[in-house]
Design a protein around this motif. Structure first.
Motif, PDB file in Angstrom:
ATOM      1  N   PRO B 277       0.829  -0.778   0.183  1.00  0.00           N
ATOM      2  CA  PRO B 277      -0.137   0.109  -0.204  1.00  0.00           C
ATOM      3  C   PRO B 277       0.895   1.081   0.159  1.00  0.00           C
ATOM      4  O   PRO B 277       0.993   2.387  -0.910  1.00  0.00           O
ATOM      5  CB  PRO B 277      -1.118  -0.214   1.622  1.00  0.00           C
ATOM      6  CG  PRO B 277      -0.708  -1.628   1.423  1.00  0.00           C
ATOM      7  CD  PRO B 277       0.217  -1.876   1.063  1.00  0.00           C
ATOM      8  N   GLU B 278       1.869   1.122   0.720  1.00  0.00           N
ATOM      9  CA  GLU B 278       3.384   2.499   0.549  1.00  0.00           C
ATOM     10  C   GLU B 278       3.626   2.734  -0.655  1.00  0.00           C
ATOM     11  O   GLU B 278       3.709   4.013  -1.039  1.00  0.00           O
ATOM     12  CB  GLU B 278       4.063   2.382   1.787  1.00  0.00           C
ATOM     13  CG  GLU B 278       4.296   2.305   3.350  1.00  0.00           C
ATOM     14  CD  GLU B 278       3.573   0.385   3.840  1.00  0.00           C
ATOM     15  OE1 GLU B 278       3.178   0.282   2.842  1.00  0.00           O
ATOM     16  OE2 GLU B 278       3.945   0.635   4.314  1.00  0.00           O
ATOM     17  N   GLN B 281       0.756   4.791  -2.167  1.00  0.00           N
ATOM     18  CA  GLN B 281       0.753   5.530  -1.671  1.00  0.00           C
ATOM     19  C   GLN B 281       1.958   7.099  -1.992  1.00  0.00           C
ATOM     20  O   GLN B 281       1.246   8.078  -2.508  1.00  0.00           O
ATOM     21  CB  GLN B 281       0.840   5.789  -0.277  1.00  0.00           C
ATOM     22  CG  GLN B 281      -0.471   5.139   0.486  1.00  0.00           C
ATOM     23  CD  GLN B 281      -0.424   4.869   2.020  1.00  0.00           C
ATOM     24  OE1 GLN B 281       0.950   4.998   2.787  1.00  0.00           O
ATOM     25  NE2 GLN B 281      -1.449   5.072   2.593  1.00  0.00           N
ATOM     26  N   ILE B 311      -5.645  10.287   0.579  1.00  0.00           N
ATOM     27  CA  ILE B 311      -5.229   9.123   1.239  1.00  0.00           C
ATOM     28  C   ILE B 311      -5.908   9.084   2.252  1.00  0.00           C
ATOM     29  O   ILE B 311      -6.245   7.753   2.774  1.00  0.00           O
ATOM     30  CB  ILE B 311      -3.680   8.955   1.491  1.00  0.00           C
ATOM     31  CG1 ILE B 311      -3.358   8.685  -0.027  1.00  0.00           C
ATOM     32  CG2 ILE B 311      -3.201   7.757   2.485  1.00  0.00           C
ATOM     33  CD1 ILE B 311      -1.827   8.933  -0.417  1.00  0.00           C
ATOM     34  N   LYS B 312      -5.868   9.520   3.331  1.00  0.00           N
ATOM     35  CA  LYS B 312      -6.246  10.021   4.435  1.00  0.00           C
ATOM     36  C   LYS B 312      -7.817   9.092   4.473  1.00  0.00           C
ATOM     37  O   LYS B 312      -8.247   8.885   5.578  1.00  0.00           O
ATOM     38  CB  LYS B 312      -6.161  11.309   4.963  1.00  0.00           C
ATOM     39  CG  LYS B 312      -5.263  11.185   5.779  1.00  0.00           C
ATOM     40  CD  LYS B 312      -4.981  13.198   6.914  1.00  0.00           C
ATOM     41  CE  LYS B 312      -3.810  13.202   7.689  1.00  0.00           C
ATOM     42  NZ  LYS B 312      -3.670  14.892   7.312  1.00  0.00           N
ATOM     43  N   VAL B 314      -9.274   7.170   2.413  1.00  0.00           N
ATOM     44  CA  VAL B 314      -9.460   5.468   2.534  1.00  0.00           C
ATOM     45  C   VAL B 314      -8.413   5.054   3.600  1.00  0.00           C
ATOM     46  O   VAL B 314      -7.453   4.942   3.215  1.00  0.00           O
ATOM     47  CB  VAL B 314      -9.709   5.445   0.883  1.00  0.00           C
ATOM     48  CG1 VAL B 314      -8.788   3.969   0.333  1.00  0.00           C
ATOM     49  CG2 VAL B 314     -10.302   6.480   0.046  1.00  0.00           C
ATOM     50  N   PRO B 315      -9.245   4.142   3.984  1.00  0.00           N
ATOM     51  CA  PRO B 315      -8.515   3.130   5.217  1.00  0.00           C
ATOM     52  C   PRO B 315      -7.480   2.275   4.262  1.00  0.00           C
ATOM     53  O   PRO B 315      -8.434   1.705   3.689  1.00  0.00           O
ATOM     54  CB  PRO B 315      -9.628   2.585   5.745  1.00  0.00           C
ATOM     55  CG  PRO B 315     -10.836   2.956   4.812  1.00  0.00           C
ATOM     56  CD  PRO B 315     -10.759   3.771   4.660  1.00  0.00           C
ATOM     57  N   ILE B 316      -6.841   1.480   4.633  1.00  0.00           N
ATOM     58  CA  ILE B 316      -6.166  -0.189   3.911  1.00  0.00           C
ATOM     59  C   ILE B 316      -7.091  -1.386   4.557  1.00  0.00           C
ATOM     60  O   ILE B 316      -6.883  -1.086   5.521  1.00  0.00           O
ATOM     61  CB  ILE B 316      -4.655  -0.068   4.428  1.00  0.00           C
ATOM     62  CG1 ILE B 316      -3.736   1.416   4.045  1.00  0.00           C
ATOM     63  CG2 ILE B 316      -4.392  -0.811   3.700  1.00  0.00           C
ATOM     64  CD1 ILE B 316      -3.044   1.582   4.409  1.00  0.00           C
TER      65      ILE B 316
END
Lengths: 666, 317
Positions: B277-278, B281, B311-312, B314-316
């Motif tokens: 995910p990083e 991001q 990004i903030k 949407v939770p992973i």
């Protein structure tokens, strides 16, 4: 939101379910509302199911279809008005609801429409209970609710992941899960006496039972009914079958054709002299829309339905303040052996009343008997002898009587039913100067060995007489017994052909199958009895008695509400907990393990943020807790390998690491 | 190929790429993130738009990239009188052969620097943008393929500067990434001032890899593992951008594909055997900022802000 039907298969499935559910909820009304409404409803439903998107009313405000449907609806409502003379009330209201449900389903194209139609379906389910509340209805309606719930489920299954089977399973589970809440509400919701809301006036026309006047044919119609009049549960002793005279209204006045009750006095001082032990029993009376109760001859007490709700009259009728429109249960004491002395002037006059200038031939006959020097007792015997020895027949289909009915019956047709015999006998007695009156009620009853109680059906309806003899007071005389002794000793069933009692042909062939049928019938009636006792008649009294079993003797309705809250809130909290726990986020075991790991770190003050990737989090955590960095990186690496590298073989390793990860909290 | 071999390959590629980044960093000081992003963009077969004020090193970066990747390279200076033929090429009548012969324009090279693209008219802009999308051009009825690999790095001045024709959204969407260089930090600035001329440095740069190796790396990036969980995350991001009332339009499927390709390349560059995910991001801001427009643009929305907000939200999963 645009129409979902054309492009989406799921919605189509849910539409089919909705159509099926609505149809299922409408079907029981087929007998009750005009046929054309049902046909119109079905046509509209099938039209919608056949071409869901064609009748799309949202696109254009004025289309031909729309105008056509509107006109059709107006015609339908007018039709209902003309049929019933109103659009409110039970039948008209249900018709209107069915009609509008048809139009609602046809215009269903948006999400909101769908839900409205669905809830309309649930409401239609309720309307059936305005008519019948049997076990069968309840089961059928549960199925209907299941189908309606299924339609809601399929409608919300956007991704079409569920098969019908899977959705049905979920729907059934949902309904099962609702049972605890339902039971708590059922048991604890405060009951009030009488229905919660006023039933429309036409709601009680279907009730059968004995009328408060008697004319030829009024009872023989009842004889054909297999409906239950009431059930009786004897406490200790059961009286003999020939003593089972269930007393109802007492008729005093006659105009030569009809017999009516007239006014009855309250029973001030009991003139009843008891001559045997009392028989105690409980009666569960089916609603009959009349203001009286039934009790075994002779009732010894007021059944105490409530303050000023019921009383006992001087001629031993049990009268009530309001018509019996709900099944009620009351405890009674009766004395099979009794003596009623005392006859006041008023009563004497009433009990000798006869229409003027009628019954000439009968009068001559009685005069003749009197001339023979017969005493009153002998005249009674003579009259009964006449019935038994002359060619009198007991039949359900007596020939039609015209003009002077008593004379015609006594001297010409000689075929009749209990009402003929009773009325003729009373006229004869009164002509002879013997005070006499007719008593309506039921005679006999069927013992149900399964449930250990008696069932009295409408077919047990009977009319008998009472004459006043000086030494004995009012004495019961049943002239029908003189004609057809079996009728009284064995019960009406023996005097009637089998098909009236309702034994199907295939069971009536031999005694074994007849026995089996009886047995089945008894069991079914016993189950029904329990259902009536515990579900339908669960009123304030029952509720009190039931709650008293749990030590809640003096509970008022506010405490009941409080109890409801106490019971239901934990259930809701539990459900909320389960629902929140099973969000997809926590669904996968790997993710769960990782969340566990994050929680452990959270205890050390390092909180995972929802949008933070595992590596970023590990870096941040390792920076804060250098002592744990090795472990943190280990777990993160394994987690990444499983979740993002699809290396599932490492799941046990992750489990092990997360379990043994015990950061000190300082 | 087993996992160990893949890991080894990934690591060697990472080494090479690190070296490239290092080399470039000698010329473009203190801009490692921007360098990595532009490399990512090229390895993901995307076109790059560099937007910044004049004199921030846009052109220099492009020069370095071309040199170090061993690509043949043409620069087109976009001006308001530039014609499509100046980009694509033109047929000229040859007297000797008595026929028209095609003289290819600067577009026929592996790396094109379209300098100050927003100073040209839309007509000239579209000539290049068509080439970018199709990797081929049609001139005078004949379709000619462009060389492989084919990259366009366009630079533009911020659209509020005088004399610009801002690119419409439809054309902006063709650029995989848009990056900003920004001012150098204090230390980088000092080093820049102390050091020698950048143009001199450019001459000394030798290619680290060649175009064949570049294509190989592209293929390698495409084979980086992407799990369902990651796709869920990407879809959640796209879904949010489409559902949220914050943006005028949601992200296109092409944007989604670009994010995935770039995330893979970024993962390769980081030496990850799988996309995390990083990685998404990291690449997301430069991919989506020119595609998303905030409904109430307050004028302070930067590339980072708009992506950070997304990004903030949407939770992973």
């Amino acid at each position: 939101m645009n129409s979902r039907w054309p492009e989406n298969n799921t919605s189509l499935n849910s539409l089919y379910c909705l159509g099926a559910g609505l149809t299922m909820s409408v079907l029981p009304h087929v007998q009750r509302i005009p046929g054309w409404i049902i046909v119109l409803f079905l046509v509209l439903t099938i039209w919608k199911l056949y071409s869901p998107s064609q009748v799309n009313l949202t696109e254009r405000k004025f289309s031909i279809t729309r105008i056509f449907l509107f006109i059709l609806m107006v015609i339908g409502i007018i039709g209902i008005y003309f049929h019933f003379g109103t659009i409110v009330g039970r039948n008209a209201g249900v018709s209107l609801l069915v009609l509008l449900a048809g139009f609602k389903i046809i215009e269903t194209s948006q999400e909101r429409d769908f839900y409205v139609t669905c809830f309309l379906g649930y409401f239609l389910v309720v309307t059936t209970f305005l008519y019948t509340q049997t076990i069968g209805t309840a089961i059928y309606m549960s199925c209907t609710v299941l189908v309606m719930t299924l339609s809601l489920l399929t409608y919300n299954d956007y991704q079409q992941k569920l098969s019908y089977k899977a959705s049905s399973k979920i729907a059934a589970t949902l309904l099962l899960q609702s049972i605890p809440v339902m039971l708590i509400l059922f048991v604890l919701f405060p009951r009030i006496s009488g229905p919660l809301w006023g039933m429309p006036d036409d709601a009680h026309t279907g009730l059968t039972g004995i009328d408060d006047e008697m004319s030829p044919g009024s009872i023989s119609q009842l004889i054909l009914s297999n409906k239950v009049a009431f059930r009786v549960d004897f406490k200790d002793t059961q009286p003999e079958k020939s003593q089972l005279y269930w007393r109802g209204p007492v008729l005093w006045y006659t105009d030569g054709k009809k017999w009516t009750r007239g006014e009855s006095d309250y029973l001030d001082a009991a003139p009843l002299q008891t001559m045997s032990d009392p028989v105690a029993y409980t009666v569960t009376l089916e609603p009959h829309n009349q203001k009286w109760l039934y009790a075994l001859d002779m009732p010894g007490q007021n059944p105490e339905l409530g303050p000023d709700q019921s009383w006992i009259t001087s001629d031993f009728q049990l009268l009530t303040q309001k018509p019996i429109r709900q099944r009620i249960r009351y405890e009674m004491i009766s004395y099979p052996e009794y003596k009623i002395s005392g006859l006041n002037n008023d009563e004497l006059q009433k009990s000798l009343q006869l229409p003027r200038q009628q019954h000439g031939r009968t009068k001559r006959l009685i005069h003749q008997w009197k001339k023979e020097g017969l005493s009153k007792k002998q005249i009674i015997k003579r009259a009964l002898k006449l019935f038994s020895e002359d060619k009198f027949y007991y039949t359900l289909n007596p020939p039609l009587l015209e003009n002077d009915r008593v004379d015609q019956f006594l001297f010409e047709t000689k075929q009749g039913f209990c009402e003929h015999y009773a009325s003729t006998f009373v006229v004869m007695m009164r002509l002879a100067g013997i005070p006499a009156r007719i008593v309506l009620g039921y005679q006999g009853g069927e013992y149900n060995p399964v449930g250990d109680y008696f069932v009295v059906h409408q077919r047990n309806a009977h009319a008998w007489t009472e004459v006043w003899i000086k030494e004995q007071g009012w004495t019961r005389v049943d002239p029908t017994a003189a004609v057809s002794p079996l009728r009284v000793i064995e019960g009406i069933e023996s005097a009637l052909p089998g098909n009236i009692i309702g034994i199907p042909l295939m069971f009536s062939r031999n005694s074994l199958t007849r026995q089996l049928w009886r047995r089945l019938n008894y069991s079914w009636d016993a189950v029904n009895n329990q259902w009536n006792q515990w579900v339908i008649s669960y009123g304030p009294k029952r509720q009190k008695a039931f709650l008293a079993q749990f030590g809640l003797q003096k509970i008022d309705w506010s405490s009941m509400i409080f109890l409801i809250i106490i019971f239901i809130v934990p259930i809701l909290i539990y459900l909320a907990f389960v629902l929140l726990k099973s969000t997809p986020e926590n669904g996968e075991p790997v993710k769960r393990l990782y969340i566990k790991f994050c929680k452990k770190l959270a205890r050390c003050g390092i909180h995972h943020v929802a949008h933070e990737g595992p590596v970023d989090f590990a870096k941040r955590a390792a920076l804060k807790r250098g002592d744990l960095s090795q472990q943190i990186y280990n777990i993160t690496d394994i987690y990444i390998a499983i979740r993002y590298g699809s290396n599932n073989a490492q799941i046990p390793s992750l489990q092990e690491h997360v379990r043994s990860f015990r950061p000190s909290t300082n | 190929m087993n996992t160990a071999q893949i890991d080894m390959q990934t690591n060697s590629t990472k080494g090479e790429l690190d070296k490239i980044v290092e080399e470039i960093s000698h010329v473009i000081l203190g801009k490692e993130k921007a360098i990595r992003l532009s490399l990512t963009c090229l390895l993901a077969r995307g076109h790059l738009l560099i937007e910044d004020l004049p004199g921030m090193g846009k052109t220099t970066l492009t020069h370095v990239l071309a040199n170090i990747l061993g690509l043949d390279y043409q620069r087109i200076q976009f001006t308001s009188d530039l014609l499509p033929a100046d980009i694509l090429g033109v047929s000229i009548f040859n007297r000797e052969s008595s026929s028209f012969s095609f003289h290819p324009g600067p577009v026929f090279s592996q790396l094109i620097l379209a300098d100050e693209i927003n100073r040209a008219t839309p007509r000239a802009q579209s000539a290049l943008l068509e080439a970018m999308e199709e990797s081929q051009i049609t001139v005078e009825g004949e379709t000619r393929p462009l060389p492989k690999p084919f990259f366009v790095i366009a630079t533009q001045n911020p659209s509020n500067q005088v004399g610009t024709f801002p690119l419409p959204e439809s054309q902006l969407d063709r650029f995989t990434m848009r990056i900003e260089l920004g001012y150098p930090d204090n230390m980088a600035e000092r080093e820049l001032l102390k050091g020698c001329d950048r143009r001199e440095l450019l001459k000394n740069i030798t290619p680290v890899i060649n175009s064949e190796r570049l294509i190989e790396m592209q293929k390698q990036a495409e084979s980086i593992h992407v799990s369902d969980a990651l796709l869920d995350y990407l879809q959640d991001l796209l879904e949010y951008s489409r559902r949220s009332a914050d943006y005028v339009n949601g992200l296109s499927p092409r944007a989604g594909l670009s994010v995935l390709r770039c995330a893979r390349t970024w993962a390769l560059m980081q030496g990850h055997p799988q996309v995390l995910p990083e990685d998404i991001q990291q690449v997301l801001p430069s991919i989506i900022s020119h595609r998303l427009t905030k409904v109430q643009d307050d004028g302070y929305t930067t590339q980072e802000n708009i992506a950070a907000h997304l990004i903030k939200q949407v939770p992973i999963p």
